[in-house]
Write a protein that holds these residues in place. Structure first.
Motif, PDB file in Angstrom:
ATOM      1  N   ALA A  15      -6.882  -3.589  -1.338  1.00 61.97           N
ATOM      2  CA  ALA A  15      -6.680  -3.640   0.142  1.00 61.97           C
ATOM      3  C   ALA A  15      -5.156  -3.965   0.311  1.00 61.97           C
ATOM      4  O   ALA A  15      -4.583  -3.051   1.285  1.00 61.97           O
ATOM      5  CB  ALA A  15      -7.355  -4.908   0.609  1.00 61.97           C
ATOM      6  N   VAL A  16      -4.201  -4.800  -0.378  1.00 56.43           N
ATOM      7  CA  VAL A  16      -2.882  -4.859  -0.135  1.00 56.43           C
ATOM      8  C   VAL A  16      -2.365  -3.873  -0.395  1.00 56.43           C
ATOM      9  O   VAL A  16      -1.376  -3.464   0.212  1.00 56.43           O
ATOM     10  CB  VAL A  16      -2.476  -6.277  -0.833  1.00 56.43           C
ATOM     11  N   LEU A  17      -2.571  -3.293  -1.376  1.00 57.06           N
ATOM     12  CA  LEU A  17      -2.013  -2.150  -2.195  1.00 57.06           C
ATOM     13  C   LEU A  17      -2.031  -0.666  -0.952  1.00 57.06           C
ATOM     14  O   LEU A  17      -1.147  -0.106  -0.610  1.00 57.06           O
ATOM     15  CB  LEU A  17      -2.324  -1.491  -3.379  1.00 57.06           C
ATOM     16  N   VAL A  18      -3.361  -0.464  -0.664  1.00 56.08           N
ATOM     17  CA  VAL A  18      -3.375   0.805   0.237  1.00 56.08           C
ATOM     18  C   VAL A  18      -3.423   0.213   1.802  1.00 56.08           C
ATOM     19  O   VAL A  18      -2.749   1.214   2.414  1.00 56.08           O
ATOM     20  CB  VAL A  18      -4.887   1.297  -0.007  1.00 56.08           C
ATOM     21  N   ARG A  25       2.947   2.560   5.724  1.00 56.05           N
ATOM     22  CA  ARG A  25       4.109   3.251   5.485  1.00 56.05           C
ATOM     23  C   ARG A  25       4.435   4.843   5.749  1.00 56.05           C
ATOM     24  O   ARG A  25       5.174   5.492   6.087  1.00 56.05           O
ATOM     25  CB  ARG A  25       4.849   2.724   4.064  1.00 56.05           C
ATOM     26  N   HIS A  26       3.214   5.377   5.287  1.00 56.19           N
ATOM     27  CA  HIS A  26       2.797   6.562   4.972  1.00 56.19           C
ATOM     28  C   HIS A  26       1.847   7.551   6.007  1.00 56.19           C
ATOM     29  O   HIS A  26       1.904   8.690   6.114  1.00 56.19           O
ATOM     30  CB  HIS A  26       2.997   7.224   3.535  1.00 56.19           C
ATOM     31  N   ARG A  27       1.117   6.620   6.488  1.00 50.94           N
ATOM     32  CA  ARG A  27      -0.067   7.216   7.409  1.00 50.94           C
ATOM     33  C   ARG A  27      -0.739   8.371   7.083  1.00 50.94           C
ATOM     34  O   ARG A  27      -1.127   9.419   7.775  1.00 50.94           O
ATOM     35  CB  ARG A  27       0.667   7.605   8.966  1.00 50.94           C
ATOM     36  N   ARG A  28      -1.313   8.620   5.797  1.00 54.18           N
ATOM     37  CA  ARG A  28      -2.196   9.544   5.249  1.00 54.18           C
ATOM     38  C   ARG A  28      -3.510   9.065   5.067  1.00 54.18           C
ATOM     39  O   ARG A  28      -3.695   8.288   4.076  1.00 54.18           O
ATOM     40  CB  ARG A  28      -1.611  10.106   4.167  1.00 54.18           C
ATOM     41  N   ALA A  29      -4.351   8.982   5.963  1.00 61.78           N
ATOM     42  CA  ALA A  29      -5.782   8.682   5.945  1.00 61.78           C
ATOM     43  C   ALA A  29      -6.595   9.290   4.695  1.00 61.78           C
ATOM     44  O   ALA A  29      -7.370   8.402   4.215  1.00 61.78           O
ATOM     45  CB  ALA A  29      -6.488   8.582   7.270  1.00 61.78           C
ATOM     46  N   ASP A  30      -6.373  10.640   4.259  1.00 61.19           N
ATOM     47  CA  ASP A  30      -7.037  11.289   3.322  1.00 61.19           C
ATOM     48  C   ASP A  30      -6.588  10.599   2.073  1.00 61.19           C
ATOM     49  O   ASP A  30      -7.649  10.294   1.043  1.00 61.19           O
ATOM     50  CB  ASP A  30      -6.712  12.722   3.452  1.00 61.19           C
ATOM     51  N   LEU A  31      -5.680  10.361   1.720  1.00 57.36           N
ATOM     52  CA  LEU A  31      -5.379   9.528   0.484  1.00 57.36           C
ATOM     53  C   LEU A  31      -5.579   8.076   0.300  1.00 57.36           C
ATOM     54  O   LEU A  31      -5.793   7.475  -0.806  1.00 57.36           O
ATOM     55  CB  LEU A  31      -3.731   9.703   0.092  1.00 57.36           C
ATOM     56  N   VAL A  32      -5.935   7.461   1.544  1.00 62.98           N
ATOM     57  CA  VAL A  32      -6.370   6.087   1.600  1.00 62.98           C
ATOM     58  C   VAL A  32      -7.398   6.283   0.858  1.00 62.98           C
ATOM     59  O   VAL A  32      -8.119   5.383   0.167  1.00 62.98           O
ATOM     60  CB  VAL A  32      -6.359   5.414   3.165  1.00 62.98           C
ATOM     61  N   ALA A  34      -8.951   8.454  -0.937  1.00 65.68           N
ATOM     62  CA  ALA A  34      -8.962   8.683  -2.428  1.00 65.68           C
ATOM     63  C   ALA A  34      -8.328   7.518  -3.290  1.00 65.68           C
ATOM     64  O   ALA A  34      -9.081   7.365  -4.571  1.00 65.68           O
ATOM     65  CB  ALA A  34      -7.713   9.942  -2.747  1.00 65.68           C
ATOM     66  N   PHE A  35      -7.506   6.898  -2.912  1.00 65.25           N
ATOM     67  CA  PHE A  35      -6.914   5.712  -3.639  1.00 65.25           C
ATOM     68  C   PHE A  35      -8.387   4.703  -3.579  1.00 65.25           C
ATOM     69  O   PHE A  35      -8.315   4.025  -4.770  1.00 65.25           O
ATOM     70  CB  PHE A  35      -5.830   5.071  -2.908  1.00 65.25           C
ATOM     71  N   TYR A  84      -1.265   6.346  -6.624  1.00 66.03           N
ATOM     72  CA  TYR A  84      -2.459   6.739  -7.358  1.00 66.03           C
ATOM     73  C   TYR A  84      -2.733   6.085  -8.580  1.00 66.03           C
ATOM     74  O   TYR A  84      -3.888   5.398  -9.035  1.00 66.03           O
ATOM     75  CB  TYR A  84      -2.383   8.218  -7.572  1.00 66.03           C
ATOM     76  N   PHE A  85      -1.528   5.895  -9.454  1.00 61.31           N
ATOM     77  CA  PHE A  85      -1.766   5.266 -10.876  1.00 61.31           C
ATOM     78  C   PHE A  85      -1.857   3.965 -10.798  1.00 61.31           C
ATOM     79  O   PHE A  85      -2.583   3.214 -11.386  1.00 61.31           O
ATOM     80  CB  PHE A  85      -0.719   5.739 -11.725  1.00 61.31           C
TER      81      PHE A  85
END
Length: 205
Positions: A15-18, A25-32, A34-35, A84-85
């Motif tokens: 939760a803190v990381l994503v 910082r980056h506003r990409r919901a699709d990668l949220v 995924a992560f 991701y990693f």
């Protein structure tokens, strides 16, 4: 028997990381999505396999398989590869742990802290990488750097020509740049349009 503390640590860390670092910082919901999916999936699988004698080998194998899947998916930046990693690592650390020891908690905190510092705008916020398409074929590097600096309003620290088309008068270039503190990101297209309008005004005058 595994306690609930490892999954609580995993949920708190991801939760803190994503949600606390990446999305603001980056506003990409699709990668949220995924992560989160990768982290929880890795935690679930590794937690089930933690009691087996091959737990460590299975964990490393799972890490490698998911890495291959990522490489076959849509392109993401190197910064997002790091998140991701980190999601994978947190899931494995907590999933393979029978209990939250100081060592496990410290390693999870270290992963999150590394992303918090490494992706901080205070540390490298002035640096950026862009792919720029110029409607001119520019073979001279000095001229290319000067043109890019004027268009982007930044110091050009690195240039890599992707394509130089002398027939169609086109240059495609990967640009590494640094902006002075407080200077917002400028769109190359808008800057070029402004320059063209300025040139047209001077001709009319």
């Amino acid at each position: 028997m595994t306690t609930a503390l490892p999954i609580l640590l995993d949920v708190a860390a991801i939760a803190v990381l994503v949600l606390g670092l990446y999305f603001p910082r980056h506003r990409r919901a699709d990668l949220v999505v995924a992560f989160l999916g990768v982290n929880i999936g890795v935690y679930a699988v590794s937690a089930v396999l933690a009691s087996t004698t091959v737990a460590a080998g299975v964990g490393l194998g799972l890490f490698g398989v998911l890495s291959i899947i990522r490489l076959r998916s849509s392109e993401i930046s190197q910064r997002e590869v790091a998140y991701y990693f980190a999601s994978l690592a947190v899931g494995l650390l907590t999933g393979l742990a029978d209990a939250v020891t100081p060592e496990v908690a410290g390693l999870v905190a270290l992963v999150v802290a590394a992303l918090a510092v490494g992706d901080s705008r205070l540390l490298f916020g002035g640096y950026d990488t862009q792919e720029v398409h110029l409607d001119r074929a520019i073979a001279d590097e000095a001229d290319l750097r000067r043109t890019l600096g004027e268009l982007l309003g930044a110091e050009i620290v690195g240039v890599s020509v992707v394509r130089l088309d002398l027939v169609n008068d086109l240059t495609v270039v990967q640009v590494r740049l640094r902006r002075p503190s407080g200077v917002p990101r400028r769109s190359p297209r808008r800057t070029a349009d402004a320059a063209e309008r300025a040139g047209a005004s001077q001709e009319v005058a």
